[in-house]
Design an enzyme around this catalytic site. Structure first.
Site, PDB file in Angstrom:
ATOM      1  CB  SER A   1      -2.364   6.724  -1.155  1.00 30.38           C
ATOM      2  OG  SER A   1      -3.025   5.772  -0.355  1.00 30.38           O
TER       3      SER A   1
ATOM      4  CE1 TYR B   1      -8.197   0.406   9.243  1.00 34.33           C
ATOM      5  CE2 TYR B   1      -8.748   1.089  11.484  1.00 34.33           C
ATOM      6  CZ  TYR B   1      -7.890   1.106  10.410  1.00 34.33           C
ATOM      7  OH  TYR B   1      -6.697   1.817  10.486  1.00 34.33           O
TER       8      TYR B   1
ATOM      9  N   GLY C   1       0.821  -1.219   0.000  1.00 36.88           N
ATOM     10  CA  GLY C   1       0.000   0.000   0.000  1.00 36.88           C
ATOM     11  C   GLY C   1       0.845   1.255   0.000  1.00 36.88           C
ATOM     12  CB  ALA C   2       4.207   1.983  -1.191  1.00 36.69           C
TER      13      ALA C   2
HETATM   14  P1  NDP Z   1      -4.467   5.032   2.650  1.00 40.13           P
HETATM   15  O1  NDP Z   1      -5.848   4.678   2.225  1.00 40.13           O
HETATM   16  O2  NDP Z   1      -3.901   6.328   2.216  1.00 40.13           O
HETATM   17  O3  NDP Z   1      -3.466   3.888   2.227  1.00 40.13           O
HETATM   18  C1  NDP Z   1      -3.839   2.556   2.211  1.00 40.13           C
HETATM   19  C2  NDP Z   1      -3.082   1.844   1.139  1.00 40.13           C
HETATM   20  O4  NDP Z   1      -3.509   0.481   1.136  1.00 40.13           O
HETATM   21  C3  NDP Z   1      -3.343   2.376  -0.259  1.00 40.13           C
HETATM   22  O5  NDP Z   1      -2.116   2.436  -0.935  1.00 40.13           O
HETATM   23  C4  NDP Z   1      -4.236   1.329  -0.877  1.00 40.13           C
HETATM   24  O6  NDP Z   1      -4.112   1.187  -2.280  1.00 40.13           O
HETATM   25  C5  NDP Z   1      -3.696   0.093  -0.202  1.00 40.13           C
HETATM   26  N1  NDP Z   1      -4.609  -1.036  -0.326  1.00 40.13           N
HETATM   27  C6  NDP Z   1      -5.908  -1.112   0.026  1.00 40.13           C
HETATM   28  N2  NDP Z   1      -6.411  -2.314  -0.321  1.00 40.13           N
HETATM   29  C7  NDP Z   1      -5.407  -3.008  -0.886  1.00 40.13           C
HETATM   30  C8  NDP Z   1      -5.318  -4.302  -1.462  1.00 40.13           C
HETATM   31  N3  NDP Z   1      -6.372  -5.103  -1.549  1.00 40.13           N
HETATM   32  N4  NDP Z   1      -4.138  -4.693  -1.951  1.00 40.13           N
HETATM   33  C9  NDP Z   1      -3.058  -3.873  -1.913  1.00 40.13           C
HETATM   34  N5  NDP Z   1      -3.093  -2.646  -1.396  1.00 40.13           N
HETATM   35  C10 NDP Z   1      -4.255  -2.215  -0.898  1.00 40.13           C
HETATM   36  O7  NDP Z   1      -4.488   4.918   4.254  1.00 40.13           O
HETATM   37  P2  NDP Z   1      -3.360   5.190   5.357  1.00 40.13           P
HETATM   38  O8  NDP Z   1      -2.100   5.608   4.729  1.00 40.13           O
HETATM   39  O9  NDP Z   1      -3.963   6.030   6.392  1.00 40.13           O
HETATM   40  O10 NDP Z   1      -3.221   3.739   5.977  1.00 40.13           O
HETATM   41  C11 NDP Z   1      -1.988   3.067   6.024  1.00 40.13           C
HETATM   42  C12 NDP Z   1      -1.924   2.236   7.301  1.00 40.13           C
HETATM   43  O11 NDP Z   1      -1.928   3.094   8.440  1.00 40.13           O
HETATM   44  C13 NDP Z   1      -3.101   1.278   7.488  1.00 40.13           C
HETATM   45  O12 NDP Z   1      -2.604   0.056   7.981  1.00 40.13           O
HETATM   46  C14 NDP Z   1      -3.938   1.957   8.565  1.00 40.13           C
HETATM   47  O13 NDP Z   1      -4.657   1.014   9.316  1.00 40.13           O
HETATM   48  C15 NDP Z   1      -2.844   2.593   9.391  1.00 40.13           C
HETATM   49  N6  NDP Z   1      -3.254   3.679  10.256  1.00 40.13           N
HETATM   50  C16 NDP Z   1      -3.761   4.838   9.734  1.00 40.13           C
HETATM   51  C17 NDP Z   1      -4.138   5.859  10.568  1.00 40.13           C
HETATM   52  C18 NDP Z   1      -4.708   7.127  10.065  1.00 40.13           C
HETATM   53  O14 NDP Z   1      -5.046   7.964  10.892  1.00 40.13           O
HETATM   54  N7  NDP Z   1      -4.832   7.326   8.743  1.00 40.13           N
HETATM   55  C19 NDP Z   1      -3.976   5.738  12.021  1.00 40.13           C
HETATM   56  C20 NDP Z   1      -3.443   4.475  12.451  1.00 40.13           C
HETATM   57  C21 NDP Z   1      -3.069   3.504  11.588  1.00 40.13           C
HETATM   58  P3  NDP Z   1      -4.814   2.195  -3.339  1.00 40.13           P
HETATM   59  O15 NDP Z   1      -3.944   3.400  -3.366  1.00 40.13           O
HETATM   60  O16 NDP Z   1      -4.792   1.411  -4.590  1.00 40.13           O
HETATM   61  O17 NDP Z   1      -6.177   2.464  -2.807  1.00 40.13           O
HETATM   62 MG1  PMR Z   2     -11.029   9.049  17.044  1.00 43.28          MG
HETATM   63  C1  PMR Z   2      -8.566  11.199  22.280  1.00 43.28           C
HETATM   64  C2  PMR Z   2      -7.926  11.030  21.239  1.00 43.28           C
HETATM   65  C3  PMR Z   2      -8.325  10.402  19.981  1.00 43.28           C
HETATM   66  C4  PMR Z   2      -7.431   9.890  19.094  1.00 43.28           C
HETATM   67  C5  PMR Z   2      -5.936   9.880  19.200  1.00 43.28           C
HETATM   68  C6  PMR Z   2      -8.180   9.359  18.011  1.00 43.28           C
HETATM   69  C7  PMR Z   2      -7.601   8.730  16.907  1.00 43.28           C
HETATM   70  N1  PMR Z   2      -9.519   9.561  18.230  1.00 43.28           N
HETATM   71  C8  PMR Z   2      -9.651  10.206  19.460  1.00 43.28           C
HETATM   72  C9  PMR Z   2     -10.824  10.592  20.072  1.00 43.28           C
HETATM   73  C10 PMR Z   2     -12.100  10.514  19.516  1.00 43.28           C
HETATM   74  N2  PMR Z   2     -12.399   9.972  18.299  1.00 43.28           N
HETATM   75  C11 PMR Z   2     -13.308  10.977  20.147  1.00 43.28           C
HETATM   76  C12 PMR Z   2     -13.391  11.656  21.494  1.00 43.28           C
HETATM   77  C13 PMR Z   2     -14.329  10.704  19.263  1.00 43.28           C
HETATM   78  C14 PMR Z   2     -15.815  10.952  19.440  1.00 43.28           C
HETATM   79  C15 PMR Z   2     -16.188  12.308  19.187  1.00 43.28           C
HETATM   80  C16 PMR Z   2     -13.750  10.073  18.111  1.00 43.28           C
HETATM   81  C17 PMR Z   2     -14.474   9.668  17.002  1.00 43.28           C
HETATM   82  C18 PMR Z   2     -13.883   8.997  15.914  1.00 43.28           C
HETATM   83  C19 PMR Z   2     -14.551   8.472  14.761  1.00 43.28           C
HETATM   84  C20 PMR Z   2     -16.001   8.546  14.441  1.00 43.28           C
HETATM   85  N3  PMR Z   2     -12.514   8.722  15.805  1.00 43.28           N
HETATM   86  C21 PMR Z   2     -12.346   8.036  14.677  1.00 43.28           C
HETATM   87  C22 PMR Z   2     -13.551   7.866  14.020  1.00 43.28           C
HETATM   88  C23 PMR Z   2     -13.290   7.120  12.835  1.00 43.28           C
HETATM   89  O1  PMR Z   2     -14.090   6.768  11.971  1.00 43.28           O
HETATM   90  C24 PMR Z   2     -11.841   6.756  12.801  1.00 43.28           C
HETATM   91  C25 PMR Z   2     -11.764   5.287  13.032  1.00 43.28           C
HETATM   92  O2  PMR Z   2     -12.098   4.774  14.060  1.00 43.28           O
HETATM   93  O3  PMR Z   2     -11.292   4.558  12.045  1.00 43.28           O
HETATM   94  C26 PMR Z   2     -11.224   3.148  12.352  1.00 43.28           C
HETATM   95  C27 PMR Z   2     -11.262   7.477  14.000  1.00 43.28           C
HETATM   96  C28 PMR Z   2      -9.971   7.612  14.487  1.00 43.28           C
HETATM   97  N4  PMR Z   2      -9.693   8.236  15.684  1.00 43.28           N
HETATM   98  C29 PMR Z   2      -8.329   8.202  15.862  1.00 43.28           C
HETATM   99  C30 PMR Z   2      -7.726   7.543  14.757  1.00 43.28           C
HETATM  100  C31 PMR Z   2      -6.251   7.298  14.563  1.00 43.28           C
HETATM  101  C32 PMR Z   2      -8.731   7.190  13.910  1.00 43.28           C
HETATM  102  C33 PMR Z   2      -8.476   6.504  12.579  1.00 43.28           C
HETATM  103  C34 PMR Z   2      -8.468   5.078  12.906  1.00 43.28           C
HETATM  104  C35 PMR Z   2      -7.357   4.196  12.567  1.00 43.28           C
HETATM  105  O4  PMR Z   2      -6.701   4.375  11.546  1.00 43.28           O
HETATM  106  O5  PMR Z   2      -7.176   3.255  13.312  1.00 43.28           O
END
Ligand code: NDP
Ligand code: PMR
Length: 399
Positions: free
Chosen positions: A96, A274, A93-94
């Site tokens: 994006s 997820y 997934g590089a």
């Molecule tokens: P993006 O959607 O920007 O990146 C995800 C990548 O995964 C894309 O390159 C996408 O490809 C690729 N992908 C999805 N499905 C497939 C598949 N079937 N085969 C191969 N590649 C695939 O999201 P993020 O950069 O945010 O996510 C990267 C990682 O970080 C994930 O593991 C996510 O759980 C984790 N993460 C993200 C957080 C956040 O706040 N965003 C917080 C915590 C963890 P394509 O470009 O073709 O869609």
């Molecule tokens: Mg969340 C207190 C800190 C905190 C942090 C670090 C995250 C990270 N979130 C926080 C708080 C809250 N979030 C609170 C208080 C709420 C309710 C208002 C809230 C809601 C919320 C939603 C609806 N947050 C979310 C969502 C998503 O749809 C995202 C998710 O759960 O994706 C699975 C998300 C996230 N919050 C985060 C992070 C990192 C996400 C993205 C999730 C992930 O990539 O794992």
């Protein structure tokens, strides 16, 4: 750290789950407020491509590679000084977000060759160009994690490049919070767990042999986790919470036909699927550590890079969420990090000589210093990790 404090969920944050009847509308929630919206038409080209088309894409992507021979670990400079050869890192997934930012951070050091393992070859090429990764520092190889055939094909294609594997980063993921019904991988597993966990599980198991063979001093297998899978944090307590239960749905194959599409056997919920998949990622990393660290010297690690609220991960969420989520994370939770900063963090886990400890879940504090974070009870349960490992092995055809 405040955000890592004990379980806490104000009732105002509770999220109502979906309404029952309307096919084109579902109830979902935005920051805890229940709202309705029209579902997007679901169109996933990966799912409808025929095997023939997939083979063609693979052939094209392999043809586009530049085969190189594996260099020795030390290269001699004209002055006769020995330097470390370039490391080779596969990043899934590089194309994006975090994966692309990490590829850029590593490639621009000049010390890494990045194998971009991506499902969309052209998108990956354009992405590499858009962040100015120079041609000699990357290779795109096709990988669709939602197909186990494609995972196996990727491993063959990677081996044909003739490059050693020094670090594998399992980064790709899908998040389908608004889906009313489950969708499935080529083998019929629910798409989020099938892609984020099972696809990576097979990939990592197959490439373990390659990592073992590498002569590079830093051999690492990194699986990206998340705070939202950890119920020992506030973020992990926002419903729906991760919970693998007794894995009965996974044992049944997650097919949604004669068993549930959810790991715990419950009703389909895309956001929970997820978060469950992230728990699987973190459990898998620890099980790898227990089984293989001592024998192989490979460092196994997971991480939470921060909330990268602007990435494509939220592409399936409603527009209002995508608009409000970044400022909410920037100014209210203060958990926001830019893609660039998150990329540097993951690049640090790949290449920092001081992060050699295995079995660690890394996080970063407000000063951007890394620390060993605590996983939730479920995400660190060794018995669950073992059961997950054995069940996943069967599902992906390793036993
Ligand atoms: P993006 O959607 O920007 O990146 C995800 C990548 O995964 C894309 O390159 C996408 O490809 C690729 N992908 C999805 N499905 C497939 C598949 N079937 N085969 C191969 N590649 C695939 O999201 P993020 O950069 O945010 O996510 C990267 C990682 O970080 C994930 O593991 C996510 O759980 C984790 N993460 C993200 C957080 C956040 O706040 N965003 C917080 C915590 C963890 P394509 O470009 O073709 O869609
Ligand atoms: Mg969340 C207190 C800190 C905190 C942090 C670090 C995250 C990270 N979130 C926080 C708080 C809250 N979030 C609170 C208080 C709420 C309710 C208002 C809230 C809601 C919320 C939603 C609806 N947050 C979310 C969502 C998503 O749809 C995202 C998710 O759960 O994706 C699975 C998300 C996230 N919050 C985060 C992070 C990192 C996400 C993205 C999730 C992930 O990539 O794992």
């Amino acid at each position: 750290m405040a955000l890592q404090s004990a379980s806490f969920l104000p009732s105002a944050l509770s999220i109502n789950k979906e309404g029952k009847s309307n096919v084109s509308y579902k109830e979902t929630s935005l920051f805890g407020v229940s709202i309705s919206h029209q579902l997007r038409a679901e169109f996933n080209p990966c799912q409808i491509r025929s095997k023939e088309e997939r083979r063609n894409t693979l052939a094209v992507s392999v043809r586009a590679q530049t085969a190189t021979t594996a260099p020795g670990i030390e290269l001699a400079t004209p002055e006769g000084k020995k330097t470390l050869r370039k490391g080779n890192v596969v990043i899934t997934g590089a194309s994006s977000g975090l994966g692309l930012a990490t590829a850029k951070a590593l490639a621009e050091t000049g010390k890494w060759h990045v194998i971009m393992a991506c499902r969309n070859f052209l998108k990956a090429e354009k992405a590499a160009k858009s962040v100015a990764i120079s041609k000699e520092n990357y290779t795109v190889v096709h990988l669709d994690l939602a197909s186990l055939d494609s995972v196996r094909q990727f491993v063959d294609n990677f081996r044909q490049l003739g490059k050693p594997l020094d670090v594998l980063v399992c980064n790709a993921a899908v998040y389908l919070p608004t889906a009313k019904e489950p969708t499935f991988t080529a083998e019929g597993f629910e798409l989020s767990v099938g892609t984020n966990h099972l696809g990576h599980f097979l990939l990592a198991r197959l490439l373990l042999d390659d990592l073992k063979k590498s002569d590079y001093p830093l051999k690492r297998l990194i699986i990206v986790g998340s705070i939202t899978g950890n119920t020992n944090t506030l973020a992990g307590n926002i419903p729906p919470k991760a919970n693998l239960g007794d894995l009965r749905g996974l044992l049944g194959g997650l097919n949604g036909v004669n068993c549930s599409s959810m790991i715990d056997g419950g009703e389909f919920d895309g956001a929970k699927a997820y978060k469950d998949s992230k728990v699987c990622n973190m459990l898998t990393m620890q099980e790898f550590h227990r089984r293989y660290h001592e024998e192989t010297g490979i460092t196994f690690a997971s991480l939470y890079p921060g909330c990268i609220a602007t990435t494509g991960l939220f592409r399936e969420h409603i527009p209002l969420f995508r608009l409000l989520f970044p400022p909410f994370q920037k100014y209210i939770t203060k958990g926001y990090v830019s893609e660039e900063e998150a990329g540097k963090r993951l690049a640090q886990v790949v290449s920092d000589p001081s992060l050699t400890k295995s079995g660690v879940y890394w996080s970063w504090n407000k000063n951007s210093s890394s620390f060993e974070n605590q996983l939730s009870k479920e995400a660190s349960d060794p018995e669950k990790a073992r059961k997950l490992w054995e069940t996943s092995e069967k599902l992906v055809g390793l036993t």
